[in-house]
Design a protein around this motif. Structure first.
Motif, PDB file in Angstrom:
ATOM      1  N   THR A  16       1.324   3.639  -2.027  1.00 29.47           N
ATOM      2  CA  THR A  16       0.817   4.910  -2.570  1.00 29.47           C
ATOM      3  C   THR A  16      -0.212   5.566  -1.650  1.00 29.47           C
ATOM      4  OG1 THR A  16      -0.728   3.556  -3.844  1.00 29.47           O
ATOM      5  CG2 THR A  16       1.222   4.366  -5.006  1.00 29.47           C
ATOM      6  N   GLY A  17      -0.544   4.897  -0.547  1.00 31.70           N
ATOM      7  CA  GLY A  17      -1.568   5.437   0.354  1.00 31.70           C
ATOM      8  C   GLY A  17      -0.987   6.407   1.372  1.00 31.70           C
ATOM      9  N   SER A  18      -1.841   6.822   2.294  1.00 26.04           N
ATOM     10  CA  SER A  18      -1.441   7.793   3.311  1.00 26.04           C
ATOM     11  C   SER A  18      -0.307   7.230   4.186  1.00 26.04           C
ATOM     12  CB  SER A  18      -2.682   8.143   4.139  1.00 26.04           C
ATOM     13  OG  SER A  18      -2.336   8.801   5.298  1.00 26.04           O
ATOM     14  N   ILE A  19      -0.510   6.040   4.740  1.00 22.54           N
ATOM     15  CA  ILE A  19       0.541   5.421   5.565  1.00 22.54           C
ATOM     16  C   ILE A  19       1.732   5.045   4.692  1.00 22.54           C
ATOM     17  CG2 ILE A  19       1.133   3.353   6.928  1.00 22.54           C
ATOM     18  CD1 ILE A  19      -0.564   5.227   8.513  1.00 22.54           C
ATOM     19  N   ARG A  26      -8.053  -7.588   2.311  1.00 17.68           N
ATOM     20  CA  ARG A  26      -7.024  -7.967   1.336  1.00 17.68           C
ATOM     21  C   ARG A  26      -5.634  -8.072   1.980  1.00 17.68           C
ATOM     22  NH1 ARG A  26      -6.954  -6.247  -4.804  1.00 17.68           N
ATOM     23  NH2 ARG A  26      -5.714  -8.000  -5.513  1.00 17.68           N
ATOM     24  N   ALA A  61      -0.292  -1.566   9.983  1.00 12.65           N
ATOM     25  CA  ALA A  61      -1.207  -0.415  10.065  1.00 12.65           C
ATOM     26  C   ALA A  61      -2.650  -0.879   9.922  1.00 12.65           C
ATOM     27  CB  ALA A  61      -0.879   0.596   8.963  1.00 12.65           C
ATOM     28  N   ASP A 116      -0.597   1.823  14.085  1.00 17.72           N
ATOM     29  CA  ASP A 116      -1.685   2.673  14.553  1.00 17.72           C
ATOM     30  C   ASP A 116      -1.157   3.507  15.724  1.00 17.72           C
ATOM     31  OD1 ASP A 116      -4.261   3.178  13.864  1.00 17.72           O
ATOM     32  OD2 ASP A 116      -5.090   1.309  14.633  1.00 17.72           O
ATOM     33  N   MET A 166      -5.910  11.258   6.684  1.00 16.75           N
ATOM     34  CA  MET A 166      -5.847   9.803   6.481  1.00 16.75           C
ATOM     35  C   MET A 166      -6.626   9.425   5.226  1.00 16.75           C
ATOM     36  SD  MET A 166      -6.717   8.671  10.417  1.00 16.75           S
ATOM     37  CE  MET A 166      -8.315   9.457  10.490  1.00 16.75           C
ATOM     38  N   GLY A 167      -6.577   8.141   4.842  1.00 22.27           N
ATOM     39  CA  GLY A 167      -7.359   7.657   3.714  1.00 22.27           C
ATOM     40  C   GLY A 167      -8.859   7.745   4.027  1.00 22.27           C
ATOM     41  N   GLY A 187      -1.742   0.701  -5.909  1.00 24.26           N
ATOM     42  CA  GLY A 187      -3.106   0.415  -6.372  1.00 24.26           C
ATOM     43  C   GLY A 187      -3.347   1.091  -7.706  1.00 24.26           C
ATOM     44  N   VAL A 188      -4.273   2.062  -7.749  1.00 17.08           N
ATOM     45  CA  VAL A 188      -4.499   2.768  -9.013  1.00 17.08           C
ATOM     46  C   VAL A 188      -3.410   3.817  -9.260  1.00 17.08           C
ATOM     47  CG1 VAL A 188      -6.996   2.401  -9.070  1.00 17.08           C
ATOM     48  CG2 VAL A 188      -6.097   4.399  -7.895  1.00 17.08           C
ATOM     49  N   ARG A 189      -2.784   4.271  -8.163  1.00 14.21           N
ATOM     50  CA  ARG A 189      -1.689   5.238  -8.318  1.00 14.21           C
ATOM     51  C   ARG A 189      -0.363   4.506  -8.462  1.00 14.21           C
ATOM     52  NH1 ARG A 189      -3.199   8.715  -3.039  1.00 14.21           N
ATOM     53  NH2 ARG A 189      -3.808   6.662  -2.309  1.00 14.21           N
ATOM     54  N   GLU A 208      -7.816  -4.002  10.390  1.00 11.92           N
ATOM     55  CA  GLU A 208      -8.803  -5.011  10.006  1.00 11.92           C
ATOM     56  C   GLU A 208      -8.238  -6.429  10.096  1.00 11.92           C
ATOM     57  OE1 GLU A 208      -7.904  -2.252   8.468  1.00 11.92           O
ATOM     58  OE2 GLU A 208      -9.491  -1.365   7.253  1.00 11.92           O
ATOM     59  N   MET A 224       1.695  10.764  11.732  1.00 19.65           N
ATOM     60  CA  MET A 224       1.866   9.305  11.656  1.00 19.65           C
ATOM     61  C   MET A 224       3.303   8.889  11.399  1.00 19.65           C
ATOM     62  SD  MET A 224      -0.803   7.732  12.520  1.00 19.65           S
ATOM     63  CE  MET A 224      -0.323   6.065  12.092  1.00 19.65           C
ATOM     64  N   GLY A 251       0.833  -1.207   0.000  1.00 17.46           N
ATOM     65  CA  GLY A 251       0.000   0.000   0.000  1.00 17.46           C
ATOM     66  C   GLY A 251       0.863   1.249   0.000  1.00 17.46           C
TER      67      GLY A 251
HETATM   68  N1  LIG Z   1      -3.861   6.902   7.431  1.00 23.08           N
HETATM   69  C1  LIG Z   1      -3.687   6.801   8.726  1.00 23.08           C
HETATM   70  O1  LIG Z   1      -3.297   7.763   9.378  1.00 23.08           O
HETATM   71  C2  LIG Z   1      -3.929   5.480   9.417  1.00 23.08           C
HETATM   72  C3  LIG Z   1      -3.732   5.419  10.800  1.00 23.08           C
HETATM   73  C4  LIG Z   1      -3.867   4.208  11.434  1.00 23.08           C
HETATM   74  C5  LIG Z   1      -4.226   3.068  10.725  1.00 23.08           C
HETATM   75  N2  LIG Z   1      -4.440   3.162   9.392  1.00 23.08           N
HETATM   76  C6  LIG Z   1      -4.807   1.941   8.661  1.00 23.08           C
HETATM   77  O2  LIG Z   1      -3.849   1.716   7.635  1.00 23.08           O
HETATM   78  C7  LIG Z   1      -4.470   1.143   6.505  1.00 23.08           C
HETATM   79  C8  LIG Z   1      -4.155   2.018   5.297  1.00 23.08           C
HETATM   80  O3  LIG Z   1      -4.743   3.292   5.522  1.00 23.08           O
HETATM   81  P1  LIG Z   1      -4.423   4.555   4.596  1.00 23.08           P
HETATM   82  O4  LIG Z   1      -5.066   5.700   5.272  1.00 23.08           O
HETATM   83  O5  LIG Z   1      -2.983   4.598   4.283  1.00 23.08           O
HETATM   84  O6  LIG Z   1      -5.259   4.152   3.288  1.00 23.08           O
HETATM   85  P2  LIG Z   1      -5.180   4.806   1.831  1.00 23.08           P
HETATM   86  O7  LIG Z   1      -4.587   6.168   1.876  1.00 23.08           O
HETATM   87  O8  LIG Z   1      -6.531   4.636   1.262  1.00 23.08           O
HETATM   88  O9  LIG Z   1      -4.134   3.872   1.060  1.00 23.08           O
HETATM   89  C9  LIG Z   1      -4.386   2.518   0.815  1.00 23.08           C
HETATM   90  C10 LIG Z   1      -3.264   1.878   0.034  1.00 23.08           C
HETATM   91  O10 LIG Z   1      -3.641   0.546  -0.325  1.00 23.08           O
HETATM   92  C11 LIG Z   1      -3.791   0.459  -1.754  1.00 23.08           C
HETATM   93  N3  LIG Z   1      -4.991  -0.331  -2.013  1.00 23.08           N
HETATM   94  C12 LIG Z   1      -6.269   0.020  -1.773  1.00 23.08           C
HETATM   95  N4  LIG Z   1      -7.119  -0.988  -2.104  1.00 23.08           N
HETATM   96  C13 LIG Z   1      -6.334  -1.990  -2.582  1.00 23.08           C
HETATM   97  C14 LIG Z   1      -6.605  -3.281  -3.101  1.00 23.08           C
HETATM   98  N5  LIG Z   1      -7.858  -3.752  -3.196  1.00 23.08           N
HETATM   99  N6  LIG Z   1      -5.572  -4.030  -3.514  1.00 23.08           N
HETATM  100  C15 LIG Z   1      -4.302  -3.589  -3.428  1.00 23.08           C
HETATM  101  N7  LIG Z   1      -3.968  -2.353  -2.951  1.00 23.08           N
HETATM  102  C16 LIG Z   1      -4.993  -1.576  -2.527  1.00 23.08           C
HETATM  103  C17 LIG Z   1      -3.903   1.881  -2.243  1.00 23.08           C
HETATM  104  O11 LIG Z   1      -3.476   2.002  -3.587  1.00 23.08           O
HETATM  105  P3  LIG Z   1      -3.957   3.248  -4.533  1.00 23.08           P
HETATM  106  O12 LIG Z   1      -4.238   4.394  -3.647  1.00 23.08           O
HETATM  107  O13 LIG Z   1      -2.776   3.442  -5.431  1.00 23.08           O
HETATM  108  O14 LIG Z   1      -5.159   2.736  -5.249  1.00 23.08           O
HETATM  109  C18 LIG Z   1      -2.948   2.579  -1.280  1.00 23.08           C
HETATM  110  O15 LIG Z   1      -1.620   2.293  -1.625  1.00 23.08           O
HETATM  111  C19 LIG Z   1      -5.955   1.050   6.836  1.00 23.08           C
HETATM  112  O16 LIG Z   1      -6.267  -0.231   7.274  1.00 23.08           O
HETATM  113  C20 LIG Z   1      -6.148   2.046   7.975  1.00 23.08           C
HETATM  114  O17 LIG Z   1      -7.183   1.672   8.853  1.00 23.08           O
HETATM  115  C21 LIG Z   1      -4.294   4.329   8.723  1.00 23.08           C
END
Ligand SMILES: NC(=O)c1ccc[n+]([C@@H]2O[C@H](COP(=O)([O-])OP(=O)(O)OC[C@H]3O[C@@H](n4cnc5c(N)ncnc54)[C@H](OP(=O)(O)O)[C@@H]3O)[C@@H](O)[C@H]2O)c1
Length: 364
Positions: free
Chosen positions: A12-15, A83, A101, A126, A180-181, A38-40, A104, A242, A10
């Motif tokens: 390309t996401g926020s974490i 996933r 992170a 987290d 966050m995402g 993912g898409v990015r 789930e 984070m 993951g």
């Molecule tokens: N963000 C936070 O501050 C934070 C804090 C604590 C815990 N968390 C946990 O950390 C996890 C990630 O959170 P996030 O905020 O970083 O999410 P996010 O910004 O939505 O990023 C998700 C990442 O996973 C990829 N992805 C999404 N769906 C996918 C799939 N079906 N198959 C393969 N790759 C996939 C995305 O790729 P693309 O974007 O390129 O499509 C991106 O790289 C979550 O479980 C969240 O609860 C996040």
């Protein structure tokens, strides 16, 4: 000593992006070994680059090859939702360090995942669990009275008169403290995030759910607390960034100098704590009940919530319907055991049940 080879799921996401930032700023300690996107696109040249847009079977097989590669030392799991479960188990069973992170994973299959982790355990990303982890360093678990998870309250806690039927997607995504995402931001608005975190803490620290409480702390400076049997509290404080818990997870048991900009002591003042209003935000109680029921119930909670949040984000249901839909799904669940197959079946059942009963709810 050579740098630690790190795979980021993951990226390309926020974490994920913040993890790459921590890695980039510490090249003598860390090396980006592989990633999934993912898409990015992450635009990196590394040993493995795996696209989330490839078919599920192909994606899973390639991720498994990456995380079990003998050269890979540590896997950061930051793909939201179910996933992430397979790759996490594969990495742990291959003896890799895992920085997690994706809460789930522990919500769905905490017992299986902690068994696979064994004595090595899991490094939490987290911020709340990182805080508890840091407070527990050097302590005996038998001396802990309870864990206290803090919540900013999300965007609606401070507006008790607001009609939650009328909440727009934009309002729900406007988190007061953290960037966050979208899925986790909506979970923060319903406070389901805290329910999921209570279950996560229950597994990570082998703590009965009755000894884990949630409180509202609007400043998001205290990331969580541990109360000990002698009446002492330990808390971890810091600015809401984070990169700090990510740095703690990557560098453990060391600490990275200047992982985040230094915080002035004044920024830590004016701290407030409030009880959680469980009537207005019933999600934490619901999560506790699902975890106490055990079996496939936490997986149903997680999957139904994921589906309902996606439906809200797609404009198909009202914000106020998210938690009641999850409760209805749990009420209809016929039950099931705790093997991986049964957990994945519970996940599929919940998604199917929601599609059948709330026809407009789309696939995650
Ligand atoms: N963000 C936070 O501050 C934070 C804090 C604590 C815990 N968390 C946990 O950390 C996890 C990630 O959170 P996030 O905020 O970083 O999410 P996010 O910004 O939505 O990023 C998700 C990442 O996973 C990829 N992805 C999404 N769906 C996918 C799939 N079906 N198959 C393969 N790759 C996939 C995305 O790729 P693309 O974007 O390129 O499509 C991106 O790289 C979550 O479980 C969240 O609860 C996040």
């Amino acid at each position: 000593m050579r740098p630690l080879n790190i795979a980021v799921l993951g990226a390309t996401g926020s974490i994920g992006r913040q993890t790459l930032d921590v890695i980039d700023r510490n090249p003598e300690r860390f090396k980006l070994f592989g990633l999934t996107e993912g898409v990015r696109s992450a635009n990196r040249k590394v040993e493995y680059t795996i696209s989330g847009q490839s078919g599920v079977g192909d994606f899973d097989a390639r991720v498994e090859a990456m995380v079990t590669d003998a050269r890979c030392d540590l896997v950061v799991v930051a793909i939201p939702g179910a996933r992430a479960l397979g790759p996490t188990l594969a990495a742990l069973r291959a003896g890799k360090e895992v920085a997690l992170a994706t809460k789930e994973v522990l919500v769905m299959a905490g017992a299986l995942v902690m068994k696979a982790a064994g004595a090595r355990g899991i490094r939490p990303v987290d911020s709340e669990h990182s805080a508890i982890w840091q407070c527990l360093w050097g302590e005996e678990l038998e001396n802990v009275r309870r864990l206290v998870i803090t919540s900013s309250g999300g965007p609606f806690w401070a507006h008790p008169d607001m009609d939650l039927d009328q909440v727009t997607v934009e309002q729900a995504l406007n988190h007061p403290r953290w960037s966050m995402g979208p899925k986790v931001t909506v979970d923060s608005a319903t406070l389901m995030n805290k329910g999921l975190e209570a279950i996560e803490a229950h597994h990570l620290y082998r703590m009965p759910l009755g000894r884990i409480s949630v409180c509202i702390h609007p400043q998001s400076v205290v990331h969580s607390l541990v109360e000990f049997v002698d009446g002492s509290f330990k808390a971890q404080l810091g600015r809401p960034d984070m990169r700090l818990p990510i740095a703690v997870a990557l560098a453990y048991p060391d600490r990275l100098p200047d992982a985040v900009p230094q915080t002035s002591i004044k920024e830590l003042s004016g701290l407030e704590f409030y009880d959680l209003d469980e009537r207005r935000f019933p999600s934490v109680g619901l999560a506790r009940r699902a975890a106490a029921e055990g079996g496939g119930n936490p997986a149903v909670l997680n999957a139904a919530n994921e589906e309902a949040v996606n439906a809200f984000l797609a404009g198909e249901i009202a914000f106020s319907r998210i938690v009641p839909i999850v409760e209805e799904a749990l009420g209809a669940f016929p039950g099931g055991g705790e093997s991986l197959e049964e957990i994945l079946e519970a996940d599929r059942w919940a998604r199917g049940w929601i599609r059948e009963n709330f026809g407009t709810v789309r696939r995650a």
